[in-house]
Write a protein that holds these residues in place. Structure first.
Motif, PDB file in Angstrom:
ATOM      1  N   ARG A  14       0.815  -1.206   0.000  1.00 46.79           N
ATOM      2  CA  ARG A  14       0.000   0.000   0.000  1.00 46.79           C
ATOM      3  C   ARG A  14       0.858   1.268   0.000  1.00 46.79           C
ATOM      4  O   ARG A  14       0.327   2.354   0.224  1.00 46.79           O
ATOM      5  CB  ARG A  14      -0.916   0.030   1.231  1.00 46.79           C
ATOM      6  CG  ARG A  14      -1.986  -1.046   1.234  1.00 46.79           C
ATOM      7  CD  ARG A  14      -2.928  -0.896   0.085  1.00 46.79           C
ATOM      8  NE  ARG A  14      -4.026  -1.843   0.115  1.00 46.79           N
ATOM      9  CZ  ARG A  14      -4.705  -2.215  -0.951  1.00 46.79           C
ATOM     10  NH1 ARG A  14      -4.388  -1.735  -2.139  1.00 46.79           N
ATOM     11  NH2 ARG A  14      -5.704  -3.077  -0.843  1.00 46.79           N
ATOM     12  N   GLN A  15       2.168   1.134  -0.232  1.00 50.71           N
ATOM     13  CA  GLN A  15       3.026   2.301  -0.137  1.00 50.71           C
ATOM     14  C   GLN A  15       2.631   3.364  -1.159  1.00 50.71           C
ATOM     15  O   GLN A  15       2.573   4.561  -0.841  1.00 50.71           O
ATOM     16  CB  GLN A  15       4.497   1.904  -0.332  1.00 50.71           C
ATOM     17  CG  GLN A  15       5.476   3.030  -0.077  1.00 50.71           C
ATOM     18  CD  GLN A  15       5.373   3.580   1.340  1.00 50.71           C
ATOM     19  OE1 GLN A  15       5.073   2.850   2.272  1.00 50.71           O
ATOM     20  NE2 GLN A  15       5.572   4.882   1.484  1.00 50.71           N
ATOM     21  N   HIS A  16       2.356   2.933  -2.373  1.00 49.46           N
ATOM     22  CA  HIS A  16       1.954   3.897  -3.400  1.00 49.46           C
ATOM     23  C   HIS A  16       0.644   4.571  -3.011  1.00 49.46           C
ATOM     24  O   HIS A  16       0.507   5.800  -3.134  1.00 49.46           O
ATOM     25  CB  HIS A  16       1.811   3.200  -4.750  1.00 49.46           C
ATOM     26  CG  HIS A  16       1.268   4.101  -5.825  1.00 49.46           C
ATOM     27  ND1 HIS A  16       2.013   5.070  -6.445  1.00 49.46           N
ATOM     28  CD2 HIS A  16       0.014   4.190  -6.363  1.00 49.46           C
ATOM     29  CE1 HIS A  16       1.270   5.711  -7.324  1.00 49.46           C
ATOM     30  NE2 HIS A  16       0.049   5.192  -7.303  1.00 49.46           N
ATOM     31  N   ASP A  17      -0.332   3.772  -2.561  1.00 49.18           N
ATOM     32  CA  ASP A  17      -1.612   4.346  -2.134  1.00 49.18           C
ATOM     33  C   ASP A  17      -1.403   5.315  -0.975  1.00 49.18           C
ATOM     34  O   ASP A  17      -2.010   6.386  -0.932  1.00 49.18           O
ATOM     35  CB  ASP A  17      -2.577   3.231  -1.717  1.00 49.18           C
ATOM     36  CG  ASP A  17      -2.947   2.322  -2.869  1.00 49.18           C
ATOM     37  OD1 ASP A  17      -3.296   2.831  -3.942  1.00 49.18           O
ATOM     38  OD2 ASP A  17      -2.867   1.099  -2.694  1.00 49.18           O
ATOM     39  N   VAL A  32     -10.645  11.175  -4.821  1.00 50.74           N
ATOM     40  CA  VAL A  32     -10.975   9.779  -4.506  1.00 50.74           C
ATOM     41  C   VAL A  32      -9.781   8.884  -4.801  1.00 50.74           C
ATOM     42  O   VAL A  32      -9.196   8.955  -5.887  1.00 50.74           O
ATOM     43  CB  VAL A  32     -12.199   9.309  -5.316  1.00 50.74           C
ATOM     44  CG1 VAL A  32     -12.494   7.829  -5.034  1.00 50.74           C
ATOM     45  CG2 VAL A  32     -13.413  10.177  -4.994  1.00 50.74           C
ATOM     46  N   VAL A  33      -9.418   8.044  -3.844  1.00 51.93           N
ATOM     47  CA  VAL A  33      -8.401   7.016  -4.038  1.00 51.93           C
ATOM     48  C   VAL A  33      -9.102   5.670  -3.865  1.00 51.93           C
ATOM     49  O   VAL A  33      -9.591   5.351  -2.781  1.00 51.93           O
ATOM     50  CB  VAL A  33      -7.245   7.153  -3.027  1.00 51.93           C
ATOM     51  CG1 VAL A  33      -6.249   6.017  -3.222  1.00 51.93           C
ATOM     52  CG2 VAL A  33      -6.558   8.498  -3.195  1.00 51.93           C
ATOM     53  N   ARG A  34      -9.141   4.900  -4.938  1.00 48.49           N
ATOM     54  CA  ARG A  34      -9.849   3.611  -4.908  1.00 48.49           C
ATOM     55  C   ARG A  34      -8.870   2.491  -4.595  1.00 48.49           C
ATOM     56  O   ARG A  34      -7.998   2.185  -5.400  1.00 48.49           O
ATOM     57  CB  ARG A  34     -10.540   3.357  -6.250  1.00 48.49           C
ATOM     58  CG  ARG A  34     -11.605   4.393  -6.578  1.00 48.49           C
ATOM     59  CD  ARG A  34     -12.354   4.028  -7.847  1.00 48.49           C
ATOM     60  NE  ARG A  34     -13.324   5.050  -8.178  1.00 48.49           N
ATOM     61  CZ  ARG A  34     -14.553   5.132  -7.650  1.00 48.49           C
ATOM     62  NH1 ARG A  34     -14.937   4.230  -6.772  1.00 48.49           N
ATOM     63  NH2 ARG A  34     -15.369   6.103  -7.990  1.00 48.49           N
ATOM     64  N   LEU A  35      -9.024   1.891  -3.443  1.00 48.70           N
ATOM     65  CA  LEU A  35      -8.177   0.761  -3.073  1.00 48.70           C
ATOM     66  C   LEU A  35      -8.694  -0.507  -3.739  1.00 48.70           C
ATOM     67  O   LEU A  35      -9.892  -0.792  -3.695  1.00 48.70           O
ATOM     68  CB  LEU A  35      -8.171   0.562  -1.555  1.00 48.70           C
ATOM     69  CG  LEU A  35      -7.434   1.588  -0.698  1.00 48.70           C
ATOM     70  CD1 LEU A  35      -7.378   1.097   0.741  1.00 48.70           C
ATOM     71  CD2 LEU A  35      -6.046   1.846  -1.217  1.00 48.70           C
ATOM     72  N   GLN A  36      -7.803  -1.253  -4.327  1.00 50.84           N
ATOM     73  CA  GLN A  36      -8.143  -2.519  -4.954  1.00 50.84           C
ATOM     74  C   GLN A  36      -7.516  -3.657  -4.149  1.00 50.84           C
ATOM     75  O   GLN A  36      -6.533  -3.456  -3.433  1.00 50.84           O
ATOM     76  CB  GLN A  36      -7.606  -2.564  -6.388  1.00 50.84           C
ATOM     77  CG  GLN A  36      -8.165  -1.479  -7.292  1.00 50.84           C
ATOM     78  CD  GLN A  36      -9.650  -1.612  -7.519  1.00 50.84           C
ATOM     79  OE1 GLN A  36     -10.193  -2.714  -7.452  1.00 50.84           O
ATOM     80  NE2 GLN A  36     -10.334  -0.498  -7.782  1.00 50.84           N
TER      81      GLN A  36
END
Length: 961
Positions: A255-258, A388-392
């Motif tokens: 998740r570092q990029h997120d 908005v940041v969409r986590l996948q």
């Protein structure tokens, strides 16, 4: 909350009290009082007679226990007087129907987030103290005691946030009453430090550390050490205390990029929303960011999952922020209270309260410029300025051959790091790689599932982890503390919740268990038919129990993996396996047939979504089904997926066609036609023609039965350039078809057009338009209309391709969308819109490769070669043509075919000289088709980002014929 106005009140937060219409009722007898407490705490779920007997006489029930229970229930009804009907008889037991707030424990939970003062005031003494000899009620008392302690801590934290120095006395008293409770100890230390008593604060911290070690053998969390450093540095002052957010337990992997993206956005914008499916790690990432106070400063987390009404959002936020408000708390009051504050406000789990959260965030943007909001929600807030940041889910790797590359994949890294927390020497080997990839795949790459599975490698090899995924996972929750029953397992946790359900609820949960892809409401209602209760009531209670997850967006209900594993074991234990499988297969057969009937009608879009949602169930049902049911499921959905990217379903018919047992089956012709269609979809024209001929011969004079086989013969002829044969075969297919007739006639129109007979093509297309009843067929008609116009006036075809793409995408018809995109990109090439054409071809090459449709892939590649050649990239264009000429599934094309269609025809010899051509051929064979396509994708990407100068001479591209 004034509970004196309620019709019925049962109070358990102290000595048991019953009030009916405001009057106290004396309930005598320990067993009778226990029955009242048990039923009140259980609420609408009720308790079975067996459970009540076991709870009242846990060790040695008398022979007349049931009769004694009946007597207690009868007398309780007399105590309830005019409300006697609230104590209801159920098929297997009883329930006491209480409205919200009528049980003081329920009132305390509802008020906890909005008004902790009022919630705490409900306690009149230790909860259920008179029943501590009964295990069932003793367990309930522990939970209520924990709630009281949390409320005490919340109030202390709120007072600290307001700089109330008098709180130090109450904090000391709370710490003395709960000497092993870390949060209370931290609040005591902070209160002392905020009062300027640094030495006393440090001494209190050390005393707690020693006491915890001496009495439990445990160490405090890192929060204590961090607080000691703050106290020693003199950085704990007044209203700034109580704002530290604890980091979530365990490593943050993948998740570092997120994380960087969210931090970057929060540095420049006031509202960021983290969204994504449940279990993907939204809350975990938000807490990790909020805990880094040196990055974003002061942070406050408001957990909204426990807030059940929109009008309580502001109360919950104000309480967690420590804001004093009068009357009903409104968004404007919160914004005014934070007008001079600089902080990060985390609103966690907003999806069920979007309107209220939106109103609050808008008010904060207007009146509290120093407040940044980080929201977690399955849906966006839709507020001005929201990012908005969409986590996948973490991507699941497919290739297990490159071990070093595999180790760098986020999902693999997450598994390895979690595993190393329990087995420090764990290292992934080449032999274990396939097992790990299968584990990750079956967990859908969800971080929560990966963490739970990784814990097992401390006690078993990866192969065993993989093998145990379909069984109940005896995983430790990893929690530590006196209230957590150290080494408590997931099985024990799930079972304790499961045993609290009624018999009907347990049965329904077991009935849902075989549905690996979840269930919709209609399936729940069918499964619940044998039960006495309302299916919706049962469903709500299962969701409320947290054993069944609800996805409001897709209207589906799913079991957590670990819950399903427990239920599978429970089904086996009860001897219900065969019954469960029969029920599951039969329901899937009905679903498949319903999908097949509805797909080519007005409900196509919804039916397409349903098919994709049910795919896991249909696959599993086929694996379990006897021959007839397996054929029925396959036949029902096979034909309606021809135009969809569901290659797996195409293969089902192939599998059945190769089964010798099919020879005498009534559905043999339909299966053979489906297998023929699957073969032509992947470019195996010889097999497609052979199986289609076999189906036609077996169908005899039955035109309807042979319709699909004739369609396959037509497609094969069409791609081989035999357009008259294709037209006639499609018209023959249309004679026996019903729902598919529009597609067959439209295809005949396309074949006529490609053969140069535009008059017949126009007549057939008008007929196809009149027959179209579903979105995909209307999209196909628009596509063919574009084809009829493209060869004479490319710019005139564009609106029809755009219409086809739009209508096809709405109903999930990937094939029509894809072929229309090919033609659109080709038209854009001819009218000189190079960036748009290059972008379209790049998208399509990737799409056809992913879906395995070889014929469309190489048709697209040929057309892309025309664009590349016109843009001066002849070497790559030539290599694309070399690979296309050698591909067995490529559509035939020559000058005549290209004249009346959008298929591009370039002679590779016209692009490069003879000497260079030999070199390019050798290089193409050395690279292979996949790498040639990769090279073409890179160059198309360059053209897509360039302007008109990418064309030869800055204008219209060259044409080759």
């Amino acid at each position: 909350m004034d509970r004196t106005t309620l019709a019925l009140c049962v109070d358990v937060l102290g000595p048991l009290v019953l009030r009916v219409r405001g009057a106290a009722v004396d309930v005598v007898g320990g067993r009778r009082r226990a029955v009242l407490a048990l039923l009140a705490l259980e609420g609408v779920r009720g308790l079975s007679t067996e459970r009540l007997v076991d709870s009242l006489w846990p060790e040695d029930p008398p022979e007349n226990a049931v009769q004694a229970l009946y007597s207690h229930v009868h007398r309780l009804r007399r105590h309830l007087g005019p409300l006697a009907n609230r104590l209801e008889r159920q098929p297997n037991g009883y329930r006491l129907r209480l409205e919200p707030f009528e049980l003081d424990a329920d009132a305390a939970r509802r008020l906890a987030s909005s008004d902790p003062h009022a919630a705490l005031a409900l306690w009149r003494g230790p909860a259920l103290v008179e029943f501590r000899s009964l295990p069932a009620l003793e367990i309930a008392s522990v939970g209520l005691d924990e709630l009281r302690l949390k409320l005490v801590d919340d109030l202390l934290e709120s007072r600290l946030a307001h700089g109330d120095r008098d709180v130090v006395v109450d904090a000391a008293a709370a710490a003395a009453a709960s000497p092993l409770r870390e949060r209370t100890a931290l609040l005591h230390v902070r209160a002392l430090a905020a009062d300027g008593r640094t030495a006393d604060a440090m001494a209190a911290a050390q005393a707690f550390r020693r006491r915890l070690a001496d009495e439990t053998g445990l160490d405090p969390t890192e929060a204590l050490a961090e607080l000691e450093q703050q106290v020693a540095a003199g950085s704990v002052h007044g209203a700034s205390v109580g704002r530290r957010v604890a980091k979530p337990d365990g490593p943050m992997v993948g998740r570092q990029h997120d994380r960087e993206e969210v931090v970057r956005l929060l540095g420049a914008h006031s509202v960021v929303t983290l969204t994504g499916p449940g279990g993907v790690g939204k809350t975990r990432l938000a807490l990790d960011i909020a805990a880094d106070s040196h990055v974003l400063g002061e942070a406050v987390v408001v957990p909204l999952a426990v807030v059940d009404r929109a009008d309580r959002v502001c109360q919950a936020v104000a309480s967690d922020l420590g804001l004093r408000t009068t009357g009903e708390t409104r968004s404007a009051q919160i914004a005014a209270g934070l007008a001079d504050r600089e902080l990060l406000l985390v609103l966690d789990n907003c999806e069920h309260l979007v309107e209220a959260c939106r109103e609050l965030v808008v008010a904060l943007r207007r009146g509290a410029a120093g407040v940044r909001v980080l929201a977690t929600s399955r849906v966006t807030l839709q507020v001005p300025g929201e990012y908005v940041v969409r986590l996948q889910p973490l991507p699941v790797p497919r290739d297990v051959t490159d071990l070093e590359s595999l180790r760098r994949q986020p999902s693999v890294r997450a598994f390895v790091e979690h595993a190393r927390r329990r087995r420090t020497d764990f290292a992934l080997t080449a032999e274990e790689a396939p097992d790990l990839v299968e584990v990750l795949r079956r967990l859908d790459g969800l971080p929560l599932g990966i963490e739970l599975a990784a814990r097992q490698v401390a006690v078993m090899p990866l192969r065993a982890v993989r093998e145990r995924l379909d069984r109940a996972l005896d995983l430790s929750t990893g929690r530590r503390g006196p209230e957590d029953d150290r080494q408590r397992t997931l099985r024990a946790t799930i079972e304790s919740s499961y045993r609290l359900l009624t018999a009907d609820e347990q049965w329904l949960l077991r009935a849902i268990a075989p549905f690996v892809g979840g269930v919709d409401l209609a399936t729940v209602e069918v499964l619940a038919e044998p039960l006495a209760g309302d299916p919706l009531d049962l469903l709500h209670r299962l969701v409320d129990s947290s054993l069944l997850g609800a996805d409001a967006e897709s209207a589906r209900y799913r079991l957590l993996f670990t819950v399903r594993a427990f239920l599978v074991d429970e089904i086996t234990r009860l001897g219900e396996t065969e019954e469960a499988h029969v029920r599951f297969v039969e329901r899937c057969r009905v679903i498949a047939e319903d999908i097949g009937e509805r797909m080519l009608g007005p409900d196509e879009a919804a039916t397409n979504r349903r098919l994709r949602a049910e795919l896991d169930n249909l696959r599993s049902a086929r694996d379990l089904a006897p021959a007839d049911a397996r054929v029925a499921i396959t036949v029902a959905v096979n034909q309606v997926v021809t135009w969809r990217d569901l290659r797996e379903i195409w293969a089902w018919a192939v599998e059945l066609a190769e089964d010798p047992a099919l020879a005498a089956h009534p559905q043999r012709v339909t299966v053979l036609a489906g297998a023929a269609d699957a073969a032509r979809l992947v470019g195996d024209f010889d097999t497609a023609a052979r199986r289609a001929d076999e189906a036609i011969a077996s169908a005899g004079p039955d035109a309807g039965l042979a319709a699909r086989a004739w369609s396959v013969r037509a497609v094969v002829a069409h791609f081989r350039g035999e357009f008259t044969t294709a037209r006639d075969a499609w018209l023959r297919a249309a004679e026996g078809a019903t729902a598919e007739s529009s597609a067959f006639v439209g295809s005949a129109a396309l074949a006529a057009a490609y053969g140069g007979d535009l008059v017949t093509a126009r007549t057939l297309l008008d007929r196809a338009r009149s027959l179209a009843t579903c979105g995909s067929h209307r999209a196909f008609v628009a596509y063919v209309e574009g084809e009829l116009r493209a060869t004479t006036r490319p710019e005139g075809s564009v609106p029809y391709y755009v219409e086809a793409i739009r209508d096809a995408s709405r109903v999930g018809c990937n094939f029509v969308e894809g072929v229309a995109r090919v033609s659109l990109a080709s038209a854009q090439t001819r009218i000189g819109d190079v960036p748009a054409a290059a972008e379209g071809f790049g998208y399509l090459i990737a799409f056809w490769r992913r879906t395995g449709q070889t014929t469309q892939l190489w048709t697209t590649a040929r057309n892309a070669a025309e664009l590349l050649s016109a843009a001066g990239r002849s070497r790559t264009a030539a290599q694309l043509l070399i690979c296309a000429d050698a591909a067995p599934g490529a559509a035939a094309v020559d000058e005549e075919i290209a004249r009346f269609s959008v298929r591009s025809y370039l002679r590779v010899e016209a692009l490069v000289g003879a000497g260079e051509l030999d070199e390019l051929r050798a290089e193409a064979w050395r690279l292979g088709p996949a790498r040639v396509l990769d090279r073409a994708l890179a160059e198309l990407g360059d053209l897509a980002s360039a302007g008109p100068s990418a064309t030869t001479g800055g204008g219209r591209p060259r044409h080759h014929s």
